[in-house]
Design an enzyme around this catalytic site. Structure first.
Site, mmCIF file in Angstrom:
data_model
loop_
_atom_site.group_PDB
_atom_site.id
_atom_site.type_symbol
_atom_site.label_atom_id
_atom_site.label_comp_id
_atom_site.label_asym_id
_atom_site.label_seq_id
_atom_site.Cartn_x
_atom_site.Cartn_y
_atom_site.Cartn_z
ATOM 1 N N GLY A 144 39.506 -84.825 -99.591
ATOM 2 C CA GLY A 144 39.476 -83.402 -99.457
ATOM 3 C C GLY A 144 40.815 -82.752 -100.189
ATOM 4 N N TYR A 197 33.627 -79.603 -82.537
ATOM 5 C CA TYR A 197 34.905 -79.770 -83.439
ATOM 6 C C TYR A 197 36.379 -80.415 -82.622
ATOM 7 C CZ TYR A 197 38.869 -78.931 -86.417
ATOM 8 O OH TYR A 197 40.031 -79.140 -87.410
ATOM 9 N N LYS A 246 37.980 -84.243 -83.292
ATOM 10 C CA LYS A 246 39.498 -84.325 -83.363
ATOM 11 C C LYS A 246 39.918 -85.530 -82.487
ATOM 12 C CE LYS A 246 39.932 -82.589 -87.538
ATOM 13 N NZ LYS A 246 40.243 -83.315 -88.778
HETATM 14 P P1 NDP Z 1 40.091 -76.694 -96.278
HETATM 15 O O1 NDP Z 1 38.638 -76.221 -95.984
HETATM 16 O O2 NDP Z 1 40.740 -76.053 -97.266
HETATM 17 O O3 NDP Z 1 39.738 -78.075 -97.009
HETATM 18 C C1 NDP Z 1 39.044 -79.048 -96.634
HETATM 19 C C2 NDP Z 1 38.961 -80.325 -97.601
HETATM 20 O O4 NDP Z 1 37.878 -81.003 -97.169
HETATM 21 C C3 NDP Z 1 38.320 -79.726 -98.918
HETATM 22 O O5 NDP Z 1 39.044 -80.260 -99.950
HETATM 23 C C4 NDP Z 1 36.773 -80.166 -99.030
HETATM 24 O O6 NDP Z 1 36.354 -80.327 -100.383
HETATM 25 C C5 NDP Z 1 37.099 -81.420 -98.056
HETATM 26 N N1 NDP Z 1 35.657 -81.977 -97.439
HETATM 27 C C6 NDP Z 1 35.043 -81.056 -96.603
HETATM 28 N N2 NDP Z 1 33.717 -81.697 -96.500
HETATM 29 C C7 NDP Z 1 33.611 -82.883 -97.156
HETATM 30 C C8 NDP Z 1 32.905 -83.713 -97.527
HETATM 31 N N3 NDP Z 1 31.575 -83.917 -96.792
HETATM 32 N N4 NDP Z 1 33.088 -84.520 -98.531
HETATM 33 C C9 NDP Z 1 34.103 -84.643 -98.902
HETATM 34 N N5 NDP Z 1 35.122 -83.815 -98.859
HETATM 35 C C10 NDP Z 1 35.012 -82.853 -97.996
HETATM 36 O O7 NDP Z 1 40.623 -76.996 -94.818
HETATM 37 P P2 NDP Z 1 42.144 -77.669 -94.648
HETATM 38 O O8 NDP Z 1 42.886 -77.959 -95.645
HETATM 39 O O9 NDP Z 1 42.632 -76.894 -93.516
HETATM 40 O O10 NDP Z 1 41.568 -79.068 -93.616
HETATM 41 C C11 NDP Z 1 41.973 -80.141 -94.018
HETATM 42 C C12 NDP Z 1 41.912 -80.915 -92.623
HETATM 43 O O11 NDP Z 1 42.791 -80.474 -91.852
HETATM 44 C C13 NDP Z 1 40.673 -81.172 -91.856
HETATM 45 O O12 NDP Z 1 40.371 -82.443 -91.627
HETATM 46 C C14 NDP Z 1 40.977 -80.099 -90.906
HETATM 47 O O13 NDP Z 1 40.166 -80.288 -89.904
HETATM 48 C C15 NDP Z 1 42.306 -80.300 -90.689
HETATM 49 N N6 NDP Z 1 42.887 -79.238 -89.948
HETATM 50 C C16 NDP Z 1 43.096 -78.184 -90.282
HETATM 51 C C17 NDP Z 1 43.512 -76.984 -89.555
HETATM 52 C C18 NDP Z 1 43.568 -75.507 -90.051
HETATM 53 O O14 NDP Z 1 44.120 -74.584 -89.292
HETATM 54 N N7 NDP Z 1 43.360 -75.240 -91.265
HETATM 55 C C19 NDP Z 1 44.360 -77.039 -88.602
HETATM 56 C C20 NDP Z 1 44.274 -78.653 -87.868
HETATM 57 C C21 NDP Z 1 43.691 -79.479 -88.733
HETATM 58 P P3 NDP Z 1 34.948 -80.125 -100.912
HETATM 59 O O15 NDP Z 1 34.454 -78.931 -100.323
HETATM 60 O O16 NDP Z 1 35.385 -79.989 -102.472
HETATM 61 O O17 NDP Z 1 34.116 -81.296 -100.708
HETATM 62 C C1 8X3 Z 2 42.038 -76.326 -86.793
HETATM 63 C C2 8X3 Z 2 42.529 -75.553 -85.725
HETATM 64 O O1 8X3 Z 2 42.763 -74.395 -83.396
HETATM 65 O O2 8X3 Z 2 40.950 -73.844 -85.040
HETATM 66 O O3 8X3 Z 2 41.949 -77.738 -86.581
HETATM 67 O O4 8X3 Z 2 41.017 -75.839 -83.861
HETATM 68 S S1 8X3 Z 2 41.720 -74.804 -84.500
#
Ligand code: NDP
Ligand code: 8X3
Length: 253
Positions: free
Chosen positions: A9, A153, A157
């Site tokens: 990702g 979701y 997690k």
């Molecule tokens: P983004 O949406 O900016 O990034 C998500 C990344 O995951 C992208 O690079 C996307 O790439 C990749 N991805 C999603 N689905 C797939 C798939 N099926 N195959 C391959 N790659 C995939 O979100 P974040 O950077 O915020 O999220 C990153 C992680 O952090 C996640 O696990 C999220 O749950 C976690 N997180 C995020 C928070 C937030 O508030 N933003 C808080 C807590 C945790 P592409 O679409 O090119 O495949």
């Molecule tokens: C992403 C943060 O609070 O939307 O994991 O679940 S929250």
């Protein structure tokens, strides 16, 4: 000699920011995601701006065969992965359990749990052979508590938290570090994905307070992967100063 990190990702948000910071800190990188154009652009940028070598692999982590085939395309040198960052993940939709969209549930379970397992199953045996490695799993505040309409979701997690513990127990005898990193609200493409492209809903999530930014998480990852060999950071919970719990965020009018 540079260490090798594989980041799932890496096409946006936390994964992209982590690629940038590790590229500046003596890592060579394997960057993955579905959007090949973004991977190509990031590879070119990092190779121009830093001395880091970058390999890109475009595949969907939900597709076991595609994940295996992408991994098997790596040379032996690149398969010697020192750090695996299981970051690819998403939330889709926000409904109560009785009104949930089953396809959305499947996307979250297949990506956040099964995708993480597929890539870990490929990378971890080589870490075991080399008796070294570090796996960091991206959890969330949603892995520590549930919140209204976060049901599936949050469950994915919580699974990441449980898997992190289980993986650490299984791998400790091989000298492999396993960590989880649980952020609160980080402003990335996360909410655009969750709300299926509804920009005003997505922007609303981060309105009225200062959220975390992807670079805050990348800096934390850099800290975790640069501890001495005898130190493992097991579990990190990192929140914006204005966020006390999942849904307790102090917002200015
Ligand atoms: P983004 O949406 O900016 O990034 C998500 C990344 O995951 C992208 O690079 C996307 O790439 C990749 N991805 C999603 N689905 C797939 C798939 N099926 N195959 C391959 N790659 C995939 O979100 P974040 O950077 O915020 O999220 C990153 C992680 O952090 C996640 O696990 C999220 O749950 C976690 N997180 C995020 C928070 C937030 O508030 N933003 C808080 C807590 C945790 P592409 O679409 O090119 O495949
Ligand atoms: C992403 C943060 O609070 O939307 O994991 O679940 S929250």
């Amino acid at each position: 000699m540079n260490r090798i990190a594989l980041i799932t990702g890496a096409t946006s948000g936390i994964g992209e920011a982590t690629a940038e910071i590790l590229a500046q800190n003596n890592f060579d990188l394997i960057l993955t995601g579905r959007r090949k154009d973004r991977l190509t652009e990031l590879q070119a940028r990092l190779q121009k701006d830093t001395s880091c070598e970058v390999v890109i692999l475009a595949f969907d982590v939900r597709d076991k065969a595609a994940t295996e085939s992408a991994f098997s395309s790596l040379s032996a040198k690149w398969k010697a992965i020192d750090v695996l960052i299981n970051n690819a993940g998403l939330a889709v939709g926000m409904e109560t359990i009785d009104e949930g969209v089953v396809d959305d549930w499947e996307r979250m379970i297949d990506t956040n749990i099964k995708g993480l397992l597929y890539i870990t199953r490929l990378v971890s045996p080589l870490m075991v052979q080399r008796k070294s490695g570090h796996i960091i799993n991206l959890s969330s505040i949603a892995g520590k508590e549930a919140y209204a309409m976060g049901n599936v979701y949050c469950a994915t997690k919580h699974a990441v938290q449980g898997l992190t513990q289980g993986m650490r127990i299984d791998l400790v005898k091989h000298g492999i570090k396993v960590s989880s990193l649980a952020p609160g609200a980080v402003e990335t493409e996360f909410s655009m994905v969750r709300f299926k492209g509804d920009k005003s809903k997505a922007d609303g999530v981060y309105k009225g307070f200062v959220p975390l930014y992807a670079n805050d998480i990348a800096e934390t990852i850099l800290f975790m992967v640069t501890r001495p060999a005898h130190v493992n950071i097991d579990d990190v919970l990192i929140m914006p100063t204005s966020q006390a719990f999942s849904r307790i965020i102090h917002k200015e009018e």
